[in-house]
Design a protein around this motif. Structure first.
Motif, PDB file in Angstrom:
ATOM      1  N   SER A   1       0.811  -1.220   0.000  1.00  0.00           N
ATOM      2  CA  SER A   1       0.000   0.000   0.000  1.00  0.00           C
ATOM      3  C   SER A   1       0.847   1.273   0.000  1.00  0.00           C
ATOM      4  N   GLY A   2       2.152   1.168   0.286  1.00  0.00           N
ATOM      5  CA  GLY A   2       2.972   2.364   0.442  1.00  0.00           C
ATOM      6  C   GLY A   2       3.354   3.042  -0.865  1.00  0.00           C
ATOM      7  N   GLY A   3       3.043   2.418  -1.988  1.00  0.00           N
ATOM      8  CA  GLY A   3       3.474   2.998  -3.260  1.00  0.00           C
ATOM      9  C   GLY A   3       4.901   2.590  -3.571  1.00  0.00           C
ATOM     10  N   ARG A   4       5.264   2.656  -4.867  1.00  0.00           N
ATOM     11  CA  ARG A   4       6.564   2.132  -5.271  1.00  0.00           C
ATOM     12  C   ARG A   4       7.686   3.121  -4.999  1.00  0.00           C
ATOM     13  N   LEU A   5       8.797   2.595  -4.507  1.00  0.00           N
ATOM     14  CA  LEU A   5      10.019   3.382  -4.314  1.00  0.00           C
ATOM     15  C   LEU A   5       9.801   4.695  -3.553  1.00  0.00           C
ATOM     16  N   THR A   6       9.038   4.614  -2.444  1.00  0.00           N
ATOM     17  CA  THR A   6       8.865   5.783  -1.590  1.00  0.00           C
ATOM     18  C   THR A   6      10.203   6.122  -0.933  1.00  0.00           C
ATOM     19  N   ALA A   7      10.499   7.383  -0.761  1.00  0.00           N
ATOM     20  CA  ALA A   7      11.730   7.787  -0.080  1.00  0.00           C
ATOM     21  C   ALA A   7      11.610   7.477   1.406  1.00  0.00           C
ATOM     22  N   PRO A   8      12.743   7.286   2.064  1.00  0.00           N
ATOM     23  CA  PRO A   8      12.714   7.011   3.513  1.00  0.00           C
ATOM     24  C   PRO A   8      12.050   8.160   4.272  1.00  0.00           C
ATOM     25  N   GLY A   9      11.440   7.820   5.423  1.00  0.00           N
ATOM     26  CA  GLY A   9      10.803   8.846   6.242  1.00  0.00           C
ATOM     27  C   GLY A   9       9.315   8.596   6.343  1.00  0.00           C
TER      28      GLY A   9
ATOM     29  N   LYS B   1      10.590  -1.526  -5.108  1.00  0.00           N
ATOM     30  CA  LYS B   1       9.926  -1.211  -6.370  1.00  0.00           C
ATOM     31  C   LYS B   1       8.542  -1.849  -6.484  1.00  0.00           C
ATOM     32  N   LEU B   2       8.232  -2.791  -5.551  1.00  0.00           N
ATOM     33  CA  LEU B   2       6.875  -3.349  -5.544  1.00  0.00           C
ATOM     34  C   LEU B   2       6.002  -2.678  -4.500  1.00  0.00           C
ATOM     35  N   GLY B   3       6.584  -1.730  -3.737  1.00  0.00           N
ATOM     36  CA  GLY B   3       5.804  -1.018  -2.744  1.00  0.00           C
ATOM     37  C   GLY B   3       5.843  -1.641  -1.361  1.00  0.00           C
ATOM     38  N   ARG B   4       6.697  -2.638  -1.167  1.00  0.00           N
ATOM     39  CA  ARG B   4       6.762  -3.258   0.169  1.00  0.00           C
ATOM     40  C   ARG B   4       7.670  -2.454   1.076  1.00  0.00           C
TER      41      ARG B   4
END
Lengths: 273, 272
Positions: free
Chosen positions: B38-46, B55-58
Motif C-alpha cells: 500500500s505504500g506505493g513504489r520506491l517511496t523515499a525514507p521517512g 519497487k513493488l511497494g513493500r
C-alpha cells in the motif's frame, strides 16, 4: 616372579628402519634400572614399547612381559581388543613420569582433578576420601599449600611444582614399576637435585621398581643401580652404575664418563682459584 | 583477559545483540505486513516507511527484519550441521592411522577445494531452492573445514604426554576423548565455528543474491541487495540497508569469536 622381562625387543618404523635392536633386560621387584644413552639412541622408544604405547606406525617385535603378561604380543593398535587386556595389567602395575611436565598435565584440568583420575579408577575413592587422598599425594611429594596447588591449573605452577604434581599422579596408586623418562631434563639444576632426591626416597618408601631413562650420567648415578648403556638402538654395555663409571669397557661409555669428569674438573678448577 | 580482547567481545556481542533483538522483536511486531504494497513504489525514507519502500511497494524496514530472521537462522543451522558433522568426522580422522589417515586427509582437502557455490547449485538442482538446502550446502562446506581443523588438533593433543599417562592408567578411549581431547580442542573449534557463522551469513546472502537461497516472497538480505541493484542510483537506501545489516552482523560475530577465545582459555584468564 620377575616384574618386567624384556627380551629381543626390536622396534621398527613404517619404512622398516630398525630403531631399537634386540634389546633385552629385566627388572626385579623393587630394583632400580637405568637406561642411559644420547638422544636418538632408542631409550624412550624402549620405554614406550615396554608400556605398549608406541606411536602409530611404529611396530615392536620380541617380548615384554609385565608380571607375566605380554605387552607386545598383538600388533600394537590404538583401539583393539588386546589393547583392553593390556590396559588392565598396565594401569595397575606401571606408571610413568615424563620429561616435560607442561605437556604431562592436561592444561585444562586442575592439578587436583588430574591426580584424582587414577585414584578414582584404581582405588575406587569418591568424595571426601578422594579429596583426602589427593591432599596426601601432594603432601607426599613435599608440596606445601596443597589446597591451593590442587586448585591450580598447570600454567599457574612452576616447573618444579608441575613435575612434583606429575610424580604425585604417577605414584598415587602405588605402581610396582615406575618408568621415569628423563624426568629432570626440563628442570633447573637446583630443582633437578630436589626432584631426584624425591623420586629416590618415594621409590624406596613404596618399594616400587624404577626404570630410569636419561642421557645424563651423573643423574643416573644418583638414582639408578644396574644400568644399560644404549647406542644406536643397541645395548652396548651393562652393569652396576658404579662399575660403569670406574671401569667403562665400551668406547661410548668411556666417552660419557670422560665428558662428565670434564665438567667436574672444570668446577673444581674454578673453586681452586 | 586482555583489555583489548574484552572490548572486542563487548562490541561484538552488542552488534550481534542488536540483530538478535531486532529479529526477536519482528516476531511480536512488524511495521507492515511483509506483502503489504500500500505504500506505493520506491517511496523515499521517512514518514510511515522508515527506510522507504521497494519497487513493488513493500516496506523495506519490514523486509530487513524478516531478512534478519533468515540470516540468523542460516548462521545457527549451518553451524549446527557443520559443527556436528565436522567435529565428528574430524575426531574419526584424527584417530585414523596409516592409509586411513591419508585417505581422510586427501578427502578433506578435496572437499575444501570444492567451491561452496557449486556445491549449493548441485544441491539446489536436486532438491530445489529453499532456505533448508542453502543451510545444508553451507553446513556441508563448513563441515569439511571444521573437520580438517579438528583432525589436526586431535592429532596434536594425542601426542601429549597426558594422553599417554591416561592410557597407561587404563582410562578408556571414550573417556579420554570426553575428558581430555574435546576440552582441549574445544576452544579453538568453538572460535572457528563462530568465525564460520559469520561466513555462513555471507554465503547465504551470496546464494540468495544468485537466486539459489530463500525463494521469494521471503526477504533475505542477499535477495534484497539483488532487487535493489537496478534502482541503486535512484533509491540507494534499498541497497545500503541490507548491506549495512550484513556488515553489522558479520563484524559482530567475528569480534565475538575473537573475544570468545580468551574466555575459553584458562592460560589467558587472569585468575580463576
Amino acid at each position: 616372579m620377575t616384574l618386567l622381562v624384556v627380551s629381543g625387543l626390536t622396534v621398527r618404523d613404517q619404512a622398516g628402519t630398525v630403531l631399537v635392536e634386540d634389546v633385552s633386560f629385566t627388572v626385579e621387584a623393587g630394583e632400580r634400572i637405568g637406561l642411559i644413552g644420547e638422544s636418538g639412541s632408542g631409550k624412550s622408544l624402549t620405554a614406550l614399547a615396554v608400556a605398549g604405547l608406541l606411536p602409530p606406525g611404529i611396530t615392536a617385535t620380541g617380548t615384554a612381559l609385565i608380571d607375566g603378561v605380554d605387552i607386545i604380543a598383538a600388533p600394537v593398535d590404538m583401539i583393539s581388543a588386546s589393547e583392553k587386556a593390556r590396559t588392565g595389567v598396565r594401569g595397575k602395575i606401571v606408571s610413568t613420569v615424563f620429561q616435560e611436565p607442561l605437556t604431562a598435565l592436561d592444561p585444562l584440568m586442575t592439578a587436583g582433578r588430574q591426580i584424582a583420575v587414577p585414584l578414582r579408577r584404581f582405588r575406587g575413592l569418591r568424595g571426601s576420601a578422594l579429596r583426602a587422598a589427593v591432599g596426601a599425594a601432594l603432601d607426599e611429594v613435599r608440596l606445601t599449600d596443597t589446597d591451593r596447588i590442587a586448585g591450580s591449573y598447570p600454567h599457574q605452577l612452576s616447573g618444579g611444582q608441575r613435575q612434583r604434581v606429575a610424580i604425585a599422579m604417577a605414584l598415587a596408586c602405588r605402581p610396582r614399576l615406575l618408568i621415569a623418562d628423563e624426568p629432570t631434563t626440563a628442570l633447573d639444576v637446583t630443582v633437578q637435585a630436589e626432584i631426584l632426591d624425591l623420586l629416590d626416597s618415594l621409590v624406596a618408601a613404596h618399594g616400587s621398581a624404577l626404570l630410569f631413562i636419561t642421557h645424563d650420567l651423573p643423574v643416573a648415578a644418583r638414582v639408578a643401580r644396574h644400568t644399560h648403556v644404549l647406542r644406536s638402538g643397541r645395548i652396548v654395555e651393562s652393569g652396576p652404575i658404579a662399575e660403569l663409571i670406574t671401569a667403562p669397557v665400551h668406547e661410548y661409555t668411556r666417552t660419557l664418563v670422560a665428558a662428565a669428569r670434564r665438567f667436574d674438573a672444570a668446577l673444581e678448577g674454578l673453586t681452586r682459584d | 583477559m586482555s583489555r583489548r580482547r574484552s572490548v572486542h567481545l563487548a562490541i561484538g556481542l552488542a552488534l550481534v545483540g542488536l540483530v538478535v533483538g531486532a529479529v526477536l522483536m519482528s516476531y511480536l511486531w512488524l511495521p507492515f505486513a511483509p506483502d503489504d504494497t500500500s505504500g506505493g513504489r520506491l517511496t523515499a525514507p521517512g514518514g510511515d516507511h522508515l527506510l522507504g519502500t521497494d519497487k513493488l511497494g513493500r516496506d523495506l524496514f519490514t523486509q530487513l527484519l524478516i531478512g534478519g530472521r533468515i540470516a540468523l537462522g542460516t548462521a545457527l543451522g549451518a553451524v549446527a550441521v557443520g559443527g556436528v558433522l565436522g567435529v565428528g568426522a574430524g575426531l574419526l580422522a584424527g584417530f585414523a592411522t596409516r592409509w586411513r589417515d591419508d585417505v581422510a586427509a586427501v578427502t578433506l582437502d578435496i572437499l575444501i577445494a570444492f567451491p561452496t557455490l557449486l556445491l549449493a547449485m548441485l544441491i539446489v538442482a536436486g532438491a530445489g531452492a529453499s532456505l533448508g538446502t542453502a543451510i545444508l550446502a553451507i553446513g556441508l562446506a563448513m563441515a569439511a573445514i571444521v573437520a580438517r581443523l579438528t583432525r589436526v588438533l586431535v592429532k596434536q593433543v594425542l601426542t601429549r604426554d597426558y594422553i599417554t599417562a591416561a592410557r597407561i592408567a587404563g582410562i578408556s578411549w571414550p573417556r579420554i576423548v570426553l575428558g581430555h581431547v574435546l576440552p582441549n580442542i574445544g576452544p579453538v573449534v568453538l572460535v572457528n565455528l563462530a568465525l564460520q557463522a559469520g561466513l555462513a551469513v555471507l554465503a547465504e546472502a551470496s546464494l540468495s543474491y544468485l537466486g539459489l537461497g530463500t525463494p521469494p516472497p521471503n526477504a533475505s538480505w542477499g535477495r534484497m541487495l539483488f532487487e535493489a541493484q537496478a534502482t541503486v542510483l535512484t533509491a540507494p537506501v534499498a541497497a545500503l540497508a541490507p548491506g549495512l545489516a550484513l556488515v553489522v552482523l558479520v563484524v559482530g560475530v567475528n569480534l565475538s569469536a575473537d573475544g570468545l577465545r580468551d574466555l575459553t582459555d584458562p592460560t589467558r584468564r587472569r585468575s580463576r
